[in-house]
Structure formats: structure tokens, C-alpha cells
Design an enzyme around this catalytic site. Sequence first.
Site, mmCIF file in Angstrom:
data_model
loop_
_atom_site.group_PDB
_atom_site.id
_atom_site.type_symbol
_atom_site.label_atom_id
_atom_site.label_comp_id
_atom_site.label_asym_id
_atom_site.label_seq_id
_atom_site.Cartn_x
_atom_site.Cartn_y
_atom_site.Cartn_z
ATOM 1 C CB SER A 132 -2.941 13.705 13.064
ATOM 2 O OG SER A 132 -4.202 14.343 12.915
ATOM 3 C CE LYS A 186 -3.366 10.630 11.115
ATOM 4 N NZ LYS A 186 -3.133 10.880 9.742
ATOM 5 C CG HIS A 189 -6.192 10.752 14.989
ATOM 6 N ND1 HIS A 189 -6.472 11.246 13.727
ATOM 7 C CD2 HIS A 189 -6.145 11.826 15.806
ATOM 8 C CE1 HIS A 189 -6.575 12.550 13.785
ATOM 9 N NE2 HIS A 189 -6.374 12.941 15.030
ATOM 10 C CG ASN A 190 -6.934 9.385 10.236
ATOM 11 O OD1 ASN A 190 -6.355 10.000 11.124
ATOM 12 N ND2 ASN A 190 -6.548 9.442 8.981
ATOM 13 C CD GLU A 193 -9.865 13.398 10.934
ATOM 14 O OE1 GLU A 193 -8.749 13.261 11.458
ATOM 15 O OE2 GLU A 193 -10.007 13.604 9.714
HETATM 16 P P1 NDP Z 1 0.521 15.003 -2.031
HETATM 17 O O1 NDP Z 1 -0.273 14.384 -3.114
HETATM 18 O O2 NDP Z 1 0.339 16.441 -1.728
HETATM 19 O O3 NDP Z 1 2.074 14.767 -2.332
HETATM 20 C C1 NDP Z 1 2.547 13.524 -2.742
HETATM 21 C C2 NDP Z 1 4.059 13.553 -2.867
HETATM 22 O O4 NDP Z 1 4.472 12.278 -3.311
HETATM 23 C C3 NDP Z 1 4.563 14.566 -3.891
HETATM 24 O O5 NDP Z 1 5.814 15.012 -3.450
HETATM 25 C C4 NDP Z 1 4.689 13.708 -5.134
HETATM 26 O O6 NDP Z 1 5.689 14.160 -6.037
HETATM 27 C C5 NDP Z 1 5.144 12.408 -4.556
HETATM 28 N N1 NDP Z 1 4.801 11.327 -5.466
HETATM 29 C C6 NDP Z 1 3.574 11.000 -5.894
HETATM 30 N N2 NDP Z 1 3.640 9.957 -6.749
HETATM 31 C C7 NDP Z 1 4.948 9.639 -6.846
HETATM 32 C C8 NDP Z 1 5.653 8.641 -7.553
HETATM 33 N N3 NDP Z 1 5.036 7.761 -8.334
HETATM 34 N N4 NDP Z 1 7.004 8.598 -7.403
HETATM 35 C C9 NDP Z 1 7.634 9.464 -6.607
HETATM 36 N N5 NDP Z 1 7.021 10.434 -5.916
HETATM 37 C C10 NDP Z 1 5.691 10.510 -6.021
HETATM 38 O O7 NDP Z 1 0.275 14.116 -0.725
HETATM 39 P P2 NDP Z 1 0.177 14.560 0.801
HETATM 40 O O8 NDP Z 1 1.366 15.369 1.169
HETATM 41 O O9 NDP Z 1 -1.168 15.100 1.082
HETATM 42 O O10 NDP Z 1 0.231 13.138 1.531
HETATM 43 C C11 NDP Z 1 1.432 12.410 1.750
HETATM 44 C C12 NDP Z 1 1.157 11.340 2.790
HETATM 45 O O11 NDP Z 1 0.740 11.976 3.993
HETATM 46 C C13 NDP Z 1 0.029 10.378 2.411
HETATM 47 O O12 NDP Z 1 0.309 9.114 2.917
HETATM 48 C C14 NDP Z 1 -1.171 10.969 3.132
HETATM 49 O O13 NDP Z 1 -2.172 10.026 3.377
HETATM 50 C C15 NDP Z 1 -0.512 11.456 4.416
HETATM 51 N N6 NDP Z 1 -1.234 12.504 5.134
HETATM 52 C C16 NDP Z 1 -1.836 13.543 4.466
HETATM 53 C C17 NDP Z 1 -2.520 14.524 5.175
HETATM 54 C C18 NDP Z 1 -3.154 15.678 4.487
HETATM 55 O O14 NDP Z 1 -3.894 16.426 5.159
HETATM 56 N N7 NDP Z 1 -2.901 15.906 3.208
HETATM 57 C C19 NDP Z 1 -2.618 14.452 6.654
HETATM 58 C C20 NDP Z 1 -1.871 13.372 7.241
HETATM 59 C C21 NDP Z 1 -1.232 12.428 6.497
HETATM 60 P P3 NDP Z 1 5.374 15.202 -7.246
HETATM 61 O O15 NDP Z 1 5.466 16.561 -6.632
HETATM 62 O O16 NDP Z 1 6.446 14.941 -8.230
HETATM 63 O O17 NDP Z 1 3.997 14.876 -7.745
#
Ligand code: NDP
Length: 475
Positions: A132, A186, A189-190, A193
Site C-alpha cells: 500500500s 490489505k 486496509h482498503n 481507507e
Molecule cells: P498498471 O496498469 O500500471 O501496470 C500493469 C502491468 O501489468 C504493466 O506492466 C502491464 O504491462 C502488465 N500487464 C497488463 N496486462 C498484461 C498482460 N495481459 N500480460 C502481461 N502483462 C500485462 O498497474 P499497477 O502498477 O497500478 O497495478 C499493479 C497491481 O498493483 C494491481 O494488482 C493493483 O491493484 C496493485 N496496486 C496498485 C496500486 C496503485 O496505486 N496503482 C496500489 C497498490 C496496489 P504493459 O506495460 O505491457 O502494459
Amino acid sequence: MSEATADIGVIGLGTMGANLALNIAEKGFTVAVYNRTTAKAHALKADNPDLAGNIVPAETLEDFVASLKPPRRVLFMVPAGPLVDEEMEKVGPLLSGGDVMIDAGNADFHDTVRRSKAVEGTGLHFVGMGVSGGELGARHGPSIMVGGAKETYGSLKPILEKIAAQYQGAPCVAWLGPDGAGHFVKTIHNGIEYADMQMIAEIYGIMRDGLAMQPDAMAGIFRDWNTRGLASYLIEITAVNLAEKDPDTGKPMVEVITDEAGQKGTGRWAVIEAQKLGIGATTIEAAVAARGLSARREERLQAAKTFADVKTPASGFQAGDAAMAELESALEAAKIIAYAQGYATMASASDEYHWNLPLGTIAEIWRAGCIIRSHFLDDIAKAYDGGARVVNLLQSPHFVERVAAGQAALRQVVARAVLAGIPVPALSAALAYFDDYRRARGTTNLTQAQRDLFGAHTFHRLDKDGVFHHHWPAV
Ligand code: NDP
């Protein structure tokens, strides 16, 4: 083939993965990085020349795995759901006994339990880890909630303790229990939140619609509140949100943003799990429902026209220091009740799933790094000091006095808002929960009587032991 130099590897370089990888590299560890769009892996190294020596981009999963030192640690940071299974199926066969796969996304803890079972007997280890703090947290120190085998945590601990947020020198990371424990915590937590944010939004609604305050003035109040009991990241950012002006129109930013909240599902999961456990997480429910209703903007605009003639009495709120003090006390009391509901849900899940969740430690690792971070969590941690058994935070001596002192303000605020037609679903849910919780004689005696009449469901009596059925008159 790459040389095995990396301490850990990250798959998925989106918002969270890229920032987490940079955080790891900055703390002196070598991190291998892989992304579906492989250019992102190279860009991460090229765009961060000061950390480039610690970043190993890979073109293929085979290269990625080969660049990891055994036991290999592979952290997935991809959208939660079936994609995690797909990625694990691709990477799993490239790993060997003792290696660890870590899902650091916002997984449904039931999936984490399933995945933990699936690796049993393969020699591989699986860790479900809640992270988080959003983008900035991932980059500079998140709060990290770990679930899995305790021994496996031991092998990750040196890295996680370095990358986690620090609260007065203590890292905000801990092993919380087996399989789904980390992701469950987690989720809660959400949920908390959601409730915290909704209650702040309701206070904003009273300031706007009940007191006709301008956002600048509200920002000043929230800044002031951030110096006392309510001090927290969410109160701090609220002041920033309210003070900001739209560069296009010069209007307060909050006035040009549509009133439609998004959600990714973790709040809803928290409510569902609380319901399954028979815990009334009513403030979280109210918050999830309010976001849902907010998203139906067109329908609400229509309803506003339909009920335009429904008049509510003039707001009983009056501007001034006393009104602000009352709102502050009301929010503080409601916040304690909301957190008590979240903690009651975790306590119940801990019993149900035999996790033995360390509730005090959870408060400790939420004190910094995460979205609900605040000194208030230090008070919750103290309530559990020395492993104290706390039936419900509302009965902890640390909070009894505070809730007793704040409830009158909460009652006044909710009553005035209700009369003035200003919706306060989470604040009123908090108050109703408090009143129901502290009531020695409830009303479900009538519910039991009804159930016994129509379904012979039986009941207990106050004056005799046993199970009873009454022959009610025919209807
Ligand atoms: P993003 O959308 O920013 O990134 C997603 C990632 O996954 C990218 O690297 C993307 O690759 C890859 N991806 C998506 N689809 C595929 C696929 N079909 N095959 C392979 N790779 C894929 O997501 P976040 O970083 O925001 O979130 C990631 C995780 O973290 C989620 O579970 C989210 O809920 C969790 N999270 C997010 C928070 C936030 O504030 N954003 C906070 C806490 C947890 P590509 O670059 O090629 O598209």
C-alpha cells in the site's frame, strides 16, 4: 544467457512495478526487470542512470530467470486476477526447488489461498503480499503486508525491510500469517481507507451545503485538524485538494471534478468478507455504496429534477469555531468506530482461518507508507501492546473515553445533516453501529419471534435455558 547477479526480479513494470523496482535498486539490491512490452524494461534502466548498475532488464522470461541468484525471488506486479495465474504458469516451469513467487498485486485473498495450495509439493514457495502507498509509496517506501510460509518471509525480509516505509526507524513490513493473510489484511486496509475517505467527503459536504463554506476556507480547517487527533495523510491531502485551483478556469479544482467515484473492488471485497464473517462493517458498506451511487450521475441528475419540490428544513449548521470543533469531534469519533469495524473483521477472519493475525503489528506497519497512515494507528497499536486481548477497539480503554467524549458531537452532526437533507451515510452508519453495539437490550427478540412464527426457527429465552418453539396464533 545472463549471469545470475540479481537479488530479486520484478515482472510487470506498470505504475507500481516500475517504482518498486527503482526502490529496490536504490536500496542497493540488484533487481532484474521484465515487462510484456519489453521496451519498458530497457527504458527503466536508461531513464535512471544513477541506479542503472542495479537494474538488469531482460528481453525474455528465460533471460530474466537466468539473471536471478538462487533461491530465485520473482515478484509479480500485474493486474490482479487470472493474469497472475497465467504469469505464474509461464514462470513456474523455469524455476526450481526453493525458489519463491510473490504476488504483490491487490489479489482476492481466496485466490492467494488457492495459489498457495497449488504450489504445495512442487518445491516452489508462494507469497501473497499486499503493498500500500500508491505510486509514491512504491518508490520511496510502502507499507507491506506479507502472507505465506514464515520461513519464506525470512528469505525476503532483508530486502523488504529496506524498501518498506519507516516509522520512527521501524520498517512498515511484517509477516502476518500463512497463505491469504497478507492479502486479506490489505483488503481490510482498503476497506478502512474507503470509510475514512467517505467520512471526510461527508464532512466536506456539510461544509459546502450546510455551511456554504468556500474550498479555501475548508482547506484551512483541514490543515488545522491535521495538527491534532485527526492528523493523517488523508486529512493532509484533503487540505491540498481543497486549496488547489484549476489552471484553466481559476476555479477550485474540486469544483470542476465530476462527483463520480471510481473503485477497483477491494472495498467491495472487504464488505463481502465482513458480511460472510457476520461482522457489521457498516461504515465500509456505506462508503462502497456511496461510490456506487455516485457513479450513476445521469440517474441522480434526473432524480434531482424528480424530487425538486421536496423541501428540507434550513440547515441547522452555524458557521464558527464551535461548529468546526463539533465537526472535528464527530469525525474523530466516527473514525474510531470505522477502524473498530475493520479490526473486528480482521479479528474474526483470524479465528475463522486460524491465521493468528498480529493485530497490533498490523497497526504498527500501517503507521507509515500506506494511504491510511496516521499517528492514530499508533494508538491502536498501543491498545494491543503486549498481545492484549481486545474484544473490540470500542471496548479498549484507549478508545472508550474518546468515543464517549465524541459521540455527542457525532449525534449532533448526523441529526442536523439528516434534517437538512445532507446525506451522511458513513457517519450515520458509525453512529448507528455505536448505539446498537452499546445497547444491552436490542430488538432482534422481535426478529426471532417472527422467524419462529413463520418458520419454526426456535428461540432462546432470557429466563430459562434451552431452545424453544412457541405455538403462535394462526394468521
Ligand atoms: P498498471 O496498469 O500500471 O501496470 C500493469 C502491468 O501489468 C504493466 O506492466 C502491464 O504491462 C502488465 N500487464 C497488463 N496486462 C498484461 C498482460 N495481459 N500480460 C502481461 N502483462 C500485462 O498497474 P499497477 O502498477 O497500478 O497495478 C499493479 C497491481 O498493483 C494491481 O494488482 C493493483 O491493484 C496493485 N496496486 C496498485 C496500486 C496503485 O496505486 N496503482 C496500489 C497498490 C496496489 P504493459 O506495460 O505491457 O502494459
